[in-house]
Write a protein that holds these residues in place. Structure first.
Motif: not given
Length: 100
Positions: A20-23, A26-29
């Motif tokens: 979830e943290d990776r997802k 990715e969205v924040a980037a």
């Protein structure tokens, strides 16, 4: 034996949290600083008049451009949905006529 089950659950929860943290990262980037994608060409406009825009004009363009992009996306999505419905109805019409 009980500890093995708890350890397994803990590792599973940690793995889910890491995914979830990776997802989220990715969205924040993708969001960028102003909520939109980074602009390579200023506002997607290569017009000669743009070099004569003052600071107030550029600030207004910075607000208008993402709004225009969102509306164009909404319009293209709506047209695509209409096309999908149209094709579905045409297939039904042809089946009803026996044209396959």
């Amino acid at each position: 034996m009980l500890d093995d089950g708890l350890d397994r659950l803990l590792r599973l929860a940690e793995a889910q949290q890491a995914a979830e943290d990776r997802k989220v990262a990715e969205v924040a980037a993708l969001i960028g600083d102003n909520g939109g994608p980074p602009l390579d060409d200023p506002f997607g406009i290569g017009a000669p008049w743009l070099q004569y825009a003052d600071e107030a004009d550029l600030a207004r363009l910075a607000k208008l451009h993402p709004r225009i992009m969102r509306r164009q996306k909404i319009l293209s999505d709506t047209i695509a949905e209409r096309t999908k419905i149209m094709k579905r109805c045409i297939r039904r019409m042809r089946r009803a006529r026996g044209q396959n």
